[in-house]
Design a protein around this motif. Sequence first.
Motif, PDB file in Angstrom:
ATOM      1  N   GLU A   1      55.313 -37.502  17.377  1.00 28.90           N
ATOM      2  CA  GLU A   1      55.610 -39.517  17.771  1.00 28.90           C
ATOM      3  C   GLU A   1      54.223 -38.896  18.587  1.00 28.90           C
ATOM      4  O   GLU A   1      55.072 -39.192  19.766  1.00 28.90           O
TER       5      GLU A   1
ATOM      6  N   ALA B   1      61.443 -28.319  13.714  1.00 29.54           N
ATOM      7  CA  ALA B   1      61.771 -27.651  13.146  1.00 29.54           C
ATOM      8  C   ALA B   1      60.323 -26.478  12.674  1.00 29.54           C
ATOM      9  O   ALA B   1      60.708 -25.453  12.442  1.00 29.54           O
ATOM     10  N   PHE B   2      59.115 -27.397  12.740  1.00 29.73           N
ATOM     11  CA  PHE B   2      58.178 -26.638  11.941  1.00 29.73           C
ATOM     12  C   PHE B   2      57.333 -25.991  13.338  1.00 29.73           C
ATOM     13  O   PHE B   2      56.709 -25.010  13.560  1.00 29.73           O
TER      14      PHE B   2
ATOM     15  N   LEU C   1      54.723 -34.666  12.852  1.00 33.05           N
ATOM     16  CA  LEU C   1      54.675 -33.466  13.287  1.00 33.05           C
ATOM     17  C   LEU C   1      55.072 -34.480  14.293  1.00 33.05           C
ATOM     18  O   LEU C   1      56.271 -33.375  15.413  1.00 33.05           O
TER      19      LEU C   1
ATOM     20  N   ALA D   1      61.614 -35.176  14.607  1.00 32.26           N
ATOM     21  CA  ALA D   1      62.204 -33.815  14.111  1.00 32.26           C
ATOM     22  C   ALA D   1      61.891 -32.817  12.948  1.00 32.26           C
ATOM     23  O   ALA D   1      61.620 -31.319  13.251  1.00 32.26           O
ATOM     24  N   ALA D   2      60.664 -33.206  11.750  1.00 32.53           N
ATOM     25  CA  ALA D   2      60.312 -32.699  11.446  1.00 32.53           C
ATOM     26  C   ALA D   2      59.600 -31.472  11.852  1.00 32.53           C
ATOM     27  O   ALA D   2      59.053 -30.522  11.966  1.00 32.53           O
TER      28      ALA D   2
END
Lengths: 294, 294
Positions: free
Chosen positions: A50, A64-65, A48, A60-61
Amino acid sequence: MFTFDQLAGFIAVAEELHFGRAAERLNMTQPPLSRQIQKLEKAVGAELLERDNRKVQLTAAGRAFLDEARRLMALASRAPVTARRIASGRSGLLRIGFTAASGFSILGPLLEEITATLPDVDIDLQELVTGEQIAGLLSGELDLGLARPPFDNEIFDSHLLYREAMVLAVPSGHPLAGLNRDITEKDLRDAPLIMHSSTQARYFYDLVVRMIPIQHSNVVHTVSQILTMVSLVAAKRGVAFVPHSATLLGVHGVEFLPLESSVNDPVELHAIWTRTITNPALALALRTLDFQEN
Amino acid sequence: MFTFDQLAGFIAVAEELHFGRAAERLNMTQPPLSRQIQKLEKAVGAELLERDNRKVQLTAAGRAFLDEARRLMALASRAPVTARRIASGRSGLLRIGFTAASGFSILGPLLEEITATLPDVDIDLQELVTGEQIAGLLSGELDLGLARPPFDNEIFDSHLLYREAMVLAVPSGHPLAGLNRDITEKDLRDAPLIMHSSTQARYFYDLVVRMIPIQHSNVVHTVSQILTMVSLVAAKRGVAFVPHSATLLGVHGVEFLPLESSVNDPVELHAIWTRTITNPALALALRTLDFQEN
DNA sequence: TAAACATGATGCCCTCCGGGTATCACTCGA
DNA sequence: TCGAGTGATACCCGGAGGGCATCATGTTTA
């Protein structure tokens, strides 16, 4: 599965993009926060954030999360509030049964008082005769009834809403309407009569029988609802004993005549409810309406 | 704050209306489940279940909270799935820059291939000249560009999409159109010329200068976009060197003539992207399109 | 009517999760 | 090249939460 703490941690880090500051915001130290995020990423099954030993950024994930996490936290913080509102009775659902005649008299002011004090309480209304209301209250389909006696005082608590006179409904232009005085037993000796059902409308049946000796041969219809009676009178099928509030029904072609009576205003309307109150909105409504102390 | 375990416990009990069965369903024993519910009720601040040593039933607040709890659990179980989809690249957003001419040739088939393989990837398209695409890729506003050289091969990875010839765009009925042979330097000695900007369209400028010695006094316009050039040719402002794909732009009143050239198909179009890929959807798209191995 | 049964709550023990402190590993800038 | 900054790891400890045994209470049954 992840925890709400992990979500809160993730949101904080995602907003600060810095573990130390995020930890400070959460009133904790940085190491457990790091592990929280690691656990969360493992639970989610995706990276989630970096981390770069120098800076932190969302993947990117992670973006969204983050949305979903915020939604979850918002929902989780709202849920108890609504539950408490309902538990306190300030919000919820009140299912009220009422008779046709009460619908034209007391129901309006009563609803007004409830909605003014408890604006977030939804109200379900059903027009039901007393017997149906009692069944509904017992089965839990109804919270409050506006009904006539009799009812079991062991099971039901009640509050007398009003007493009213019994009057005689006659078709417009009926000979009795010209008398200009209280109607007596003798006046009705030969009049065709629309009578209450002795089972479905026991209360009215008993009341009438107590008031005036009925010639049973005169009975042309047996019905259970006041509105039906008045309609039949308008259709010139006969005359009928109805409570005074029936004058409010607004049926054309009917006149209402006073009756000679030993008892003043013998017809009662009660608000009734089961003594075991489970609906907090009902408890609060009863207090609001001064039907119940405490 | 409550936990997801407490929510799951509450939902199970609310559905079974029986602590023992609910505990069995949750693969645990009854006592901790009882305490879980107690904790939850304390956290929520309202009684959710009415226990009666014989039967369990929901309170009004419990019914409302059950809805919220189900919503929370559903959201919580969906969130990681979408996050993983995005992390894997099967879902997400791909921002693609393209030149006007490439929009009429390679862009369509390319998009078709991406959407066929990655139906859940959203695609943002922007028509941009090469310079703007490079800026967008560097700033992270763009994932993929369809652009012309040159670009820094240290920073960008690329894939040659196609090579094409340079042609001469002339207004319909122009004298040169009747020659029916390749156009040479001499044919253009006196022709008014619409030329590429030496800064904004450096690639074309250099290409043309390498191919044909230009009479700079003949230049009547300097522009950066191919579509603009063709439009000016249609308006009979002059002739212009354009890539063969410009014939697809569908501008009326323009003819395209072959040029004598030492190099076959000197005009290149590349797909380019930064070597540091952070968008998983881009990584997957590049593999799908065979632009990148592994 | 008393005993057996059913069911949720409580007491007690033990494990493990999660937080804290100290420290490491790594990168960047002076 | 060294110190500052930052996230990860090691280790310890307290508390949360699960399991088992048992209690309290109401219902069913003999």
